[in-house]
Structure formats: C-alpha cells, structure tokens
Design a protein around this motif. Sequence first.
Motif, PDB file in Angstrom:
ATOM      1  N   ASN A  26       0.846  -1.189   0.000  1.00 40.58           N
ATOM      2  CA  ASN A  26       0.000   0.000   0.000  1.00 40.58           C
ATOM      3  C   ASN A  26       0.880   1.236   0.000  1.00 40.58           C
ATOM      4  N   ASN A  28       0.925   5.523   0.720  1.00 41.99           N
ATOM      5  CA  ASN A  28       0.320   6.756   1.202  1.00 41.99           C
ATOM      6  C   ASN A  28       1.206   7.915   0.769  1.00 41.99           C
ATOM      7  N   HIS A  30       1.501  12.350   0.845  1.00 42.71           N
ATOM      8  CA  HIS A  30       1.002  13.609   1.390  1.00 42.71           C
ATOM      9  C   HIS A  30       1.966  14.717   0.997  1.00 42.71           C
TER      10      HIS A  30
END
Length: 77
Positions: A26, A28, A30
């Motif tokens: 996975n 992520n 930002h």
Amino acid sequence: MGCTWVPAFMECILEILAYHQVPGVNTNTHIDNVRFHGTDTEAVDAAAKQFLENCHRCNVTVNEDAVNNRHQHGDFL
C-alpha cells in the motif's frame, strides 16, 4: 500567501511518481512525503525501488537528509 492549489498539484505529481503494481504493498502520499507499507519486506523494497527509478527518470531530487535515515531503513515509529 501563495497559491492554494500548489500543494494539491505537488501531491498529484507525487502520486504519479509513487505508482506501482507490486501486490501487497500500500502507498500513502502527502504533498512531499511517500510511505510504502506491507507485510513483505521484499515487496515494499520493490515498490520503493520503482519510486526511486521513476524519480530518477523524471530528474526529481529525493531528500536524503540524515534525519530521515530511521524511516528509510525500516525503523519507522
């Protein structure tokens, strides 16, 4: 105060650079941070390697400050 759309634009670029097709990993993102995580260390390393290759291909500089070493070498808290 600057453009309010700039962080969103940067995150879109980062999502494209971080894209991979490694099963079980996975991702992520930002703004200017990316994290790959999963249960298979080799798969996570493969996704991270793909990211670095994408960055290199696009002439993107990756921050390699010593303060990030814990996070880059598996000691994330």
